[in-house]
Scaffold this active site. Sequence first.
Site, PDB file in Angstrom:
ATOM      1  N   SER A  34      34.760  30.385   6.412  1.00 49.02           N
ATOM      2  CA  SER A  34      36.182  30.540   5.986  1.00 49.02           C
ATOM      3  C   SER A  34      36.487  28.954   5.534  1.00 49.02           C
ATOM      4  O   SER A  34      36.103  28.027   6.261  1.00 49.02           O
ATOM      5  CB  SER A  34      37.180  30.996   6.743  1.00 49.02           C
ATOM      6  OG  SER A  34      36.688  32.263   7.333  1.00 49.02           O
TER       7      SER A  34
ATOM      8  N   ASP B 149      42.655  27.718  14.213  1.00 49.30           N
ATOM      9  CA  ASP B 149      42.235  28.533  13.138  1.00 49.30           C
ATOM     10  C   ASP B 149      43.213  29.621  12.672  1.00 49.30           C
ATOM     11  O   ASP B 149      42.452  30.714  12.211  1.00 49.30           O
ATOM     12  CB  ASP B 149      40.848  29.088  13.473  1.00 49.30           C
ATOM     13  CG  ASP B 149      39.886  27.680  13.950  1.00 49.30           C
ATOM     14  OD1 ASP B 149      39.798  26.769  13.119  1.00 49.30           O
ATOM     15  OD2 ASP B 149      39.032  27.942  14.927  1.00 49.30           O
TER      16      ASP B 149
END
Length: 197
Positions: free
Chosen positions: A135, A144
């Site tokens: 990602s 995150d």
Amino acid sequence: MLSVAVLISGAGSNLRALLAATGDPDFPARVIVVGADRQADGFAHAEQFGIPTIMVPFREFETREHWGEELQRQLEVWNPDLVVLSGLMRLLPPAVVDAWAPHLINTHPAYLPEFPGAHGVRDALASGAAQTGASVIVVDNGIDTGPILAQERVPILPDDTEHSLHERIKPVERRLLIDVVRRIAVGDLDLTTYDHH
């Protein structure tokens, strides 16, 4: 031309890929400085490509906040359009995140929100999942948890080790990162729509 600062802690394989991409005259972004929180092996890539480096050694500061203040001062000298975290193993203090976000992005070796944190590859393997991924996100003050800009699935093979799985994720991370930087540079991706203020 989008100006980019890259922050690293280690070998900087993502950094090297980004330097190679931005070294192409047709690529719409340039890395203008590489920074690290220690004497990082990745500085060798910067040197090879003739990119200036800054080091703000984490251990020389009493607190993460003090370290962040100095890092912020150094970044302001260069005033990049975009800051890329590329294997920086430190959490940025909120003041630094707030100063740069949403023009602050990071890669992560998992398909977020699955497996956040420092051990995304190991956690994916341990979970018994059939797939993980890579990602690219906007950094916020969570772990995150920022908005996802790009991601792609990577299958987990029956005989995968943490190393073999990570080695297959890395090229996907690099490709996504380069594509996101390009899309930001040409205006296909407007980071201001992700502003968390």
